[in-house]
Design a protein around this motif. Structure first.
Motif, PDB file in Angstrom:
ATOM      1  N   PHE A   1       0.821  -1.204   0.000  1.00 35.35           N
ATOM      2  CA  PHE A   1       0.000   0.000   0.000  1.00 35.35           C
ATOM      3  C   PHE A   1       0.855   1.253   0.000  1.00 35.35           C
ATOM      4  N   MET A   2       1.927   1.268   0.777  1.00 34.79           N
ATOM      5  CA  MET A   2       2.774   2.459   0.831  1.00 34.79           C
ATOM      6  C   MET A   2       3.456   2.721  -0.509  1.00 34.79           C
ATOM      7  N   GLU A   3       3.827   1.668  -1.219  1.00 33.57           N
ATOM      8  CA  GLU A   3       4.389   1.844  -2.560  1.00 33.57           C
ATOM      9  C   GLU A   3       3.337   2.406  -3.510  1.00 33.57           C
ATOM     10  N   TYR A   4       2.121   1.866  -3.399  1.00 34.74           N
ATOM     11  CA  TYR A   4       1.003   2.372  -4.198  1.00 34.74           C
ATOM     12  C   TYR A   4       0.742   3.843  -3.880  1.00 34.74           C
ATOM     13  N   ARG A   5       0.752   4.183  -2.609  1.00 34.38           N
ATOM     14  CA  ARG A   5       0.484   5.564  -2.204  1.00 34.38           C
ATOM     15  C   ARG A   5       1.538   6.518  -2.751  1.00 34.38           C
ATOM     16  N   ASN A   6       2.795   6.100  -2.727  1.00 30.71           N
ATOM     17  CA  ASN A   6       3.858   6.953  -3.260  1.00 30.71           C
ATOM     18  C   ASN A   6       3.708   7.156  -4.767  1.00 30.71           C
ATOM     19  N   GLU A   7       3.401   6.085  -5.493  1.00 29.16           N
ATOM     20  CA  GLU A   7       3.213   6.192  -6.940  1.00 29.16           C
ATOM     21  C   GLU A   7       1.970   7.007  -7.260  1.00 29.16           C
ATOM     22  N   ARG A   8       0.934   6.804  -6.462  1.00 30.12           N
ATOM     23  CA  ARG A   8      -0.309   7.551  -6.664  1.00 30.12           C
ATOM     24  C   ARG A   8      -0.088   9.045  -6.528  1.00 30.12           C
ATOM     25  N   GLY A   9       0.732   9.425  -5.576  1.00 27.55           N
ATOM     26  CA  GLY A   9       0.999  10.845  -5.362  1.00 27.55           C
ATOM     27  C   GLY A   9       1.575  11.532  -6.586  1.00 27.55           C
ATOM     28  N   LYS A  10       2.328  10.797  -7.387  1.00 23.58           N
ATOM     29  CA  LYS A  10       2.921  11.370  -8.598  1.00 23.58           C
ATOM     30  C   LYS A  10       1.884  11.572  -9.703  1.00 23.58           C
ATOM     31  N   MET A  11       0.754  10.889  -9.582  1.00 23.69           N
ATOM     32  CA  MET A  11      -0.273  10.940 -10.627  1.00 23.69           C
ATOM     33  C   MET A  11      -1.369  11.967 -10.347  1.00 23.69           C
ATOM     34  N   LEU A  12      -1.400  12.524  -9.137  1.00 20.97           N
ATOM     35  CA  LEU A  12      -2.525  13.358  -8.724  1.00 20.97           C
ATOM     36  C   LEU A  12      -2.221  14.847  -8.859  1.00 20.97           C
ATOM     37  N   LEU A  13      -3.273  15.577  -9.195  1.00 21.29           N
ATOM     38  CA  LEU A  13      -3.219  17.036  -9.152  1.00 21.29           C
ATOM     39  C   LEU A  13      -3.630  17.541  -7.778  1.00 21.29           C
ATOM     40  N   SER A  14      -4.629  16.898  -7.190  1.00 18.00           N
ATOM     41  CA  SER A  14      -5.113  17.263  -5.856  1.00 18.00           C
ATOM     42  C   SER A  14      -5.960  16.120  -5.324  1.00 18.00           C
ATOM     43  N   ARG A  15      -6.224  16.152  -4.044  1.00 22.64           N
ATOM     44  CA  ARG A  15      -7.108  15.159  -3.431  1.00 22.64           C
ATOM     45  C   ARG A  15      -7.739  15.753  -2.176  1.00 22.64           C
ATOM     46  N   ARG A  16      -8.892  15.260  -1.825  1.00 21.53           N
ATOM     47  CA  ARG A  16      -9.574  15.678  -0.602  1.00 21.53           C
ATOM     48  C   ARG A  16     -10.466  14.531  -0.137  1.00 21.53           C
ATOM     49  N   ASN A  17     -10.851  14.574   1.118  1.00 23.86           N
ATOM     50  CA  ASN A  17     -11.739  13.542   1.641  1.00 23.86           C
ATOM     51  C   ASN A  17     -12.675  14.131   2.677  1.00 23.86           C
ATOM     52  N   GLN A  18     -13.665  13.347   3.037  1.00 26.70           N
ATOM     53  CA  GLN A  18     -14.616  13.714   4.083  1.00 26.70           C
ATOM     54  C   GLN A  18     -14.952  12.459   4.873  1.00 26.70           C
ATOM     55  N   LEU A  19     -15.220  12.633   6.164  1.00 27.96           N
ATOM     56  CA  LEU A  19     -15.748  11.558   6.988  1.00 27.96           C
ATOM     57  C   LEU A  19     -17.244  11.778   7.151  1.00 27.96           C
ATOM     58  N   LEU A  20     -18.004  10.702   6.978  1.00 26.96           N
ATOM     59  CA  LEU A  20     -19.459  10.797   6.868  1.00 26.96           C
ATOM     60  C   LEU A  20     -20.149   9.812   7.808  1.00 26.96           C
ATOM     61  N   LEU A  21     -21.383  10.141   8.158  1.00 26.50           N
ATOM     62  CA  LEU A  21     -22.313   9.202   8.774  1.00 26.50           C
ATOM     63  C   LEU A  21     -23.461   8.989   7.791  1.00 26.50           C
ATOM     64  N   GLU A  22     -24.156   7.866   7.950  1.00 24.97           N
ATOM     65  CA  GLU A  22     -25.276   7.587   7.053  1.00 24.97           C
ATOM     66  C   GLU A  22     -26.595   7.969   7.719  1.00 24.97           C
ATOM     67  N   PHE A  23     -27.509   8.524   6.919  1.00 29.34           N
ATOM     68  CA  PHE A  23     -28.831   8.859   7.427  1.00 29.34           C
ATOM     69  C   PHE A  23     -29.557   7.579   7.845  1.00 29.34           C
ATOM     70  N   SER A  24     -30.300   7.658   8.940  1.00 30.15           N
ATOM     71  CA  SER A  24     -30.987   6.481   9.473  1.00 30.15           C
ATOM     72  C   SER A  24     -32.067   5.961   8.538  1.00 30.15           C
ATOM     73  N   PHE A  25     -32.628   6.817   7.695  1.00 30.82           N
ATOM     74  CA  PHE A  25     -33.756   6.425   6.847  1.00 30.82           C
ATOM     75  C   PHE A  25     -33.333   5.956   5.457  1.00 30.82           C
ATOM     76  N   TRP A  26     -32.022   5.960   5.162  1.00 32.31           N
ATOM     77  CA  TRP A  26     -31.528   5.464   3.881  1.00 32.31           C
ATOM     78  C   TRP A  26     -31.124   4.002   4.003  1.00 32.31           C
ATOM     79  N   ASN A  27     -31.051   3.332   2.833  1.00 34.00           N
ATOM     80  CA  ASN A  27     -30.519   1.973   2.795  1.00 34.00           C
ATOM     81  C   ASN A  27     -29.041   1.989   3.144  1.00 34.00           C
TER      82      ASN A  27
END
Length: 265
Positions: free
Chosen positions: A129-155
């Motif tokens: 994974f760390m090798e993948y992450r290093n190679e991935r970094g060379k391919m990206l322009l930018s990245r972002r993420n979010q941490l989420l919870l799921e609504f109780s009424f959704w599947n």
């Protein structure tokens, strides 16, 4: 003789009516908020589990997209299949319409924040994974993420066969309106289950706040159009749209194609 003149009665009535009009006009812009003792995450999320979701947006250099997809398809499924990691890869896609040359990954961590921390610590010891992450970094322009919870009424999102296209509709809500949004969509989701198009509904905890993501699956773009138009035939759908649109500051739609190894086909 008293020289103080009185205002005619019609002036007093006009003033009263003007005050009422002002009060009514202000009510259009001032939303009454009931005091609450619980965070909206406690009121809207599912109580029977402690699932935490992470969504990742990777903007890839156009010339690197094929190499990025190949590397991701080799590494990410192995993490998903390894019970050593308390996480699941829900889906992984490329954006077709919307932001171009973009990859989107959705993960679920059963056990909440402790599971997320455990996975992160173990991945740091994973050489592949760390090798993948290093190679991935060379391919990206930018990245972002979010941490989420799921609504109780959704599947809860589960693997599904394909081929499908997926639509990720993202809504930036006005601060303080999440409960209101949830109340309307708890009823609205009933109108959008006819063709099993509802995949999952989430709201952000970390990252861009007051952000909602709705994930839908369709056979193709025409099926999407037909399904969305059919919702307007249900009594009450127009009311939900009418009352939820003012809660939105910004909205975005992505049409996404699953990668070869995505559990959501």
């Amino acid at each position: 003789k008293n020289n103080i003149s009185r205002r005619p009665s019609w002036i007093s009535k006009a003033s009263t009516n003007k005050n009422r009009e002002d009060s009514w006009f202000k009510s259009l812009f001032v939303r009454k908020v009931d005091p609450r003792k619980d965070a909206h995450s406690q009121l809207l999320a599912k109580k029977e589990d402690t699932n935490l979701y992470k969504i990742q947006f990777h903007n890839v250099k156009p010339e690197c997209l094929d190499a990025y997809n190949k590397a991701s398809e080799e590494v990410l499924p192995s993490i998903n299949a390894d019970s050593h990691y308390p996480c699941e890869l829900i889906g992984t896609w490329n954006t077709w319409y919307g932001e171009q040359d973009q990859a989107v990954h959705l993960w679920r961590y059963r056990g909440g924040y402790p599971a997320l921390t455990e996975v992160m610590n173990k991945l740091r010891q994973n050489k592949e994974f760390m090798e993948y992450r290093n190679e991935r970094g060379k391919m990206l322009l930018s990245r972002r993420n979010q941490l989420l919870l799921e609504f109780s009424f959704w599947n809860e999102p589960t693997p599904r066969p394909g081929p499908n296209i997926y639509e990720l509709r993202s809504y930036q809500l006005r601060p303080g309106t999440m409960i209101e949004w949830g109340n309307y969509w708890a009823r609205a989701i009933e109108f959008r289950q006819q063709n099993s198009e509802a995949v999952g509904g989430f709201f952000s905890q970390i990252g861009s706040l007051y952000m909602v993501h709705h994930l839908w699956a369709y056979k193709d773009l025409q099926s999407r159009e037909d399904t969305r138009n059919a919702a307007w035939q249900h009594e009450g759908w127009d009311e939900v749209v009418y009352y939820t649109v003012p809660l939105i500051q910004h909205m975005e739609s992505r049409i996404m194609i699953p990668m070869k190894t995505s559990p959501l086909k």
